[in-house]
Design an enzyme around this catalytic site. Structure first.
Site, PDB file in Angstrom:
ATOM      1  N   GLU A  36      55.287  34.819  21.479  1.00  0.00           N
ATOM      2  CA  GLU A  36      54.790  34.140  22.863  1.00  0.00           C
ATOM      3  C   GLU A  36      55.562  33.173  22.864  1.00  0.00           C
ATOM      4  O   GLU A  36      56.002  32.195  24.074  1.00  0.00           O
ATOM      5  CB  GLU A  36      53.148  33.873  22.570  1.00  0.00           C
ATOM      6  CG  GLU A  36      52.535  34.754  22.690  1.00  0.00           C
ATOM      7  CD  GLU A  36      52.440  35.548  24.303  1.00  0.00           C
ATOM      8  OE1 GLU A  36      52.979  34.857  24.999  1.00  0.00           O
ATOM      9  OE2 GLU A  36      53.026  36.205  24.356  1.00  0.00           O
ATOM     10  N   CYS A 191      53.028  43.797  40.435  1.00  0.00           N
ATOM     11  CA  CYS A 191      52.937  42.211  40.956  1.00  0.00           C
ATOM     12  C   CYS A 191      53.400  41.200  40.555  1.00  0.00           C
ATOM     13  O   CYS A 191      53.049  39.615  40.073  1.00  0.00           O
ATOM     14  CB  CYS A 191      50.815  42.039  40.766  1.00  0.00           C
ATOM     15  SG  CYS A 191      50.867  40.926  41.755  1.00  0.00           S
ATOM     16  N   CYS A 198      51.750  46.925  45.733  1.00  0.00           N
ATOM     17  CA  CYS A 198      50.946  47.061  45.836  1.00  0.00           C
ATOM     18  C   CYS A 198      50.162  48.619  45.910  1.00  0.00           C
ATOM     19  O   CYS A 198      48.816  48.773  45.153  1.00  0.00           O
ATOM     20  CB  CYS A 198      49.572  46.184  47.069  1.00  0.00           C
ATOM     21  SG  CYS A 198      50.089  44.624  46.786  1.00  0.00           S
ATOM     22  N   CYS A 201      48.875  49.881  42.484  1.00  0.00           N
ATOM     23  CA  CYS A 201      47.902  48.316  41.177  1.00  0.00           C
ATOM     24  C   CYS A 201      46.675  49.132  41.598  1.00  0.00           C
ATOM     25  O   CYS A 201      46.006  49.176  42.804  1.00  0.00           O
ATOM     26  CB  CYS A 201      48.013  47.588  42.112  1.00  0.00           C
ATOM     27  SG  CYS A 201      46.534  45.751  41.568  1.00  0.00           S
ATOM     28  N   CYS A 207      42.006  42.947  46.532  1.00  0.00           N
ATOM     29  CA  CYS A 207      42.575  42.307  46.027  1.00  0.00           C
ATOM     30  C   CYS A 207      42.820  41.572  47.042  1.00  0.00           C
ATOM     31  O   CYS A 207      42.928  41.809  48.597  1.00  0.00           O
ATOM     32  CB  CYS A 207      44.431  42.535  45.102  1.00  0.00           C
ATOM     33  SG  CYS A 207      45.578  41.766  45.800  1.00  0.00           S
TER      34      CYS A 207
HETATM   35  S1  SF4 Z   1      47.170  44.155  45.048  1.00  0.00           S
HETATM   36 FE1  SF4 Z   1      46.793  42.358  44.434  1.00  0.00          FE
HETATM   37  S2  SF4 Z   1      47.049  42.497  42.763  1.00  0.00           S
HETATM   38 FE2  SF4 Z   1      47.410  44.565  42.828  1.00  0.00          FE
HETATM   39  S3  SF4 Z   1      49.753  44.013  42.945  1.00  0.00           S
HETATM   40 FE3  SF4 Z   1      49.650  43.510  44.767  1.00  0.00          FE
HETATM   41  S4  SF4 Z   1      48.921  41.369  45.320  1.00  0.00           S
HETATM   42 FE4  SF4 Z   1      49.109  41.700  43.232  1.00  0.00          FE
END
Ligand code: SF4
Length: 339
Positions: A36, A191, A198, A201, A207
């Site tokens: 980290e 992201c 997206c 995702c 989102c």
């Molecule tokens: S949906 Fe929202 S959280 Fe997912 S990649 Fe796109 S901006 Fe990021």
């Protein structure tokens, strides 16, 4: 009820998360801590080799605590932000003196150690001990700010407070290590800062940034400030064997304790007698967090083997066998040697 934020992230992690990073095999508090610290301001791909070398040399808190700080910094050379290496070493000594060489499993105990902030402490508790604790590194900030539609630069304390509250709120009821890793992985691989994917995702259904087409606006960037510039003259002095004169920097400040080229207060007075007038080399521009540093080398050949006044703090080094020197200094030496 639709699956929670954490459940979706964990399901995504099972298929797409990173599970073979060297600090995950095995995932101990000590290895999580070192990784980290290395990962602050540095990419995973760069850290992998440094981490592996570091663990070979310092496999335990005890071996790190009993090392010379010079040995620690020489393994850090090239990673930048050397205060991280010095703090790691100091913290290992505190652990041996006060905690029998073990990392504490609680946030307050970890945050009391040099170089460990709130997010790093959260990473050690969650990933090293598999206990509930939020993390908020750059990747996680980006995901949360977008998903919840948080405006404002995350460096502002009011915005940071909102993000910490969200990070805390969304913790799962188990699998804490995987959840922290999943949060970081989603930010690093899906992201992303530019052009987030997206469509791939697991959080896209609710989102805010995605649904309102604001992914390019969130999180808000740091307000522009006038960047400071600093200029330093450096002596690139070599002797007839092709060795370079290096000077150890003071223990605190930029590159503290590392070997570097002697810095010139006055470009007309070299630290040793020269056999030729010095010639200016190309300026190297080095970006640090708080300012831009222009390194202006003066290259010259010194006369014979001269006694060096400052004993321990100045020495000749063969360019193929340099001690722990910062990457820009290594580059200046390499450029000076180039035909
Ligand atoms: S949906 Fe929202 S959280 Fe997912 S990649 Fe796109 S901006 Fe990021």
């Amino acid at each position: 009820m639709p699956p929670s934020y954490a459940d979706r992230l964990l399901t995504w992690f099972d298929d797409h998360g990173r599970k073979h990073l060297p600090w995950q095999q095995p995932r101990t508090p000590y290895r999580v801590w070192v990784s980290e610290i290395m990962l602050q301001q540095t990419q995973v791909t760069v850290v992998v080799d440094y981490f592996t070398r570091f663990m070979t040399r310092f496999p335990s808190v005890e071996s790190l605590a009993s090392a010379q700080v010079d040995d620690v910094l020489s393994l850090w050379a090239g990673l930048g932000y050397y205060a991280r290496g010095r703090n790691l070493h100091k913290a290992a000594q505190v652990l041996c003196e006060q905690h029998a060489g073990k990392l504490p499993a609680d946030l307050a105990g970890l945050e009391a150690l040099p170089g460990i902030g709130r997010s790093t402490a959260g990473a050690i508790v969650s990933m090293g001990f598999d206990q509930p604790a939020p993390i908020l590194d750059g990747n996680v900030k980006r995901v949360l700010a977008r998903h919840a539609g948080i405006d404002g630069w995350p460096g502002r304390s009011a915005v940071a407070r909102q993000l910490w509250a969200l990070a805390e709120d969304r913790l799962p009821s188990g699998r804490f290590a995987d959840y922290s890793q999943a949060s970081m992985d989603l930010g690093a691989t899906v992201c992303t800062r530019h052009a987030p994917a997206c469509h791939a995702c697991p959080l896209n259904a609710d989102c805010v940034a995605h649904r309102s087409h604001r992914t390019h606006e969130l999180p808000a960037p740091k307000p522009k400030a006038n960047r400071k510039r600093r200029r330093s003259q450096l002596w690139l002095i070599r002797n007839e064997q092709g060795h370079y004169l290096l000077e150890r920097r003071p223990p605190v400040g930029i590159w503290g304790g590392l070997w570097s080229l002697p810095e010139a207060d006055d470009a007309t007075t070299p630290p040793l007698a020269l056999v030729e007038p010095p010639r200016p080399g190309p300026v190297l521009v080095h970006e640090l967090t708080h300012f831009t540093w222009e390194l202006c080398p003066m290259s010259a050949l010194a006369r014979g083997a001269q006694a060096i006044a400052d004993g321990d703090n100045m020495s000749w080094y063969a360019p193929d066998n340099l001690p722990g020197v910062p990457a820009p200094i290594r580059r200046l030496i390499e450029e000076d040697r180039a035909p």
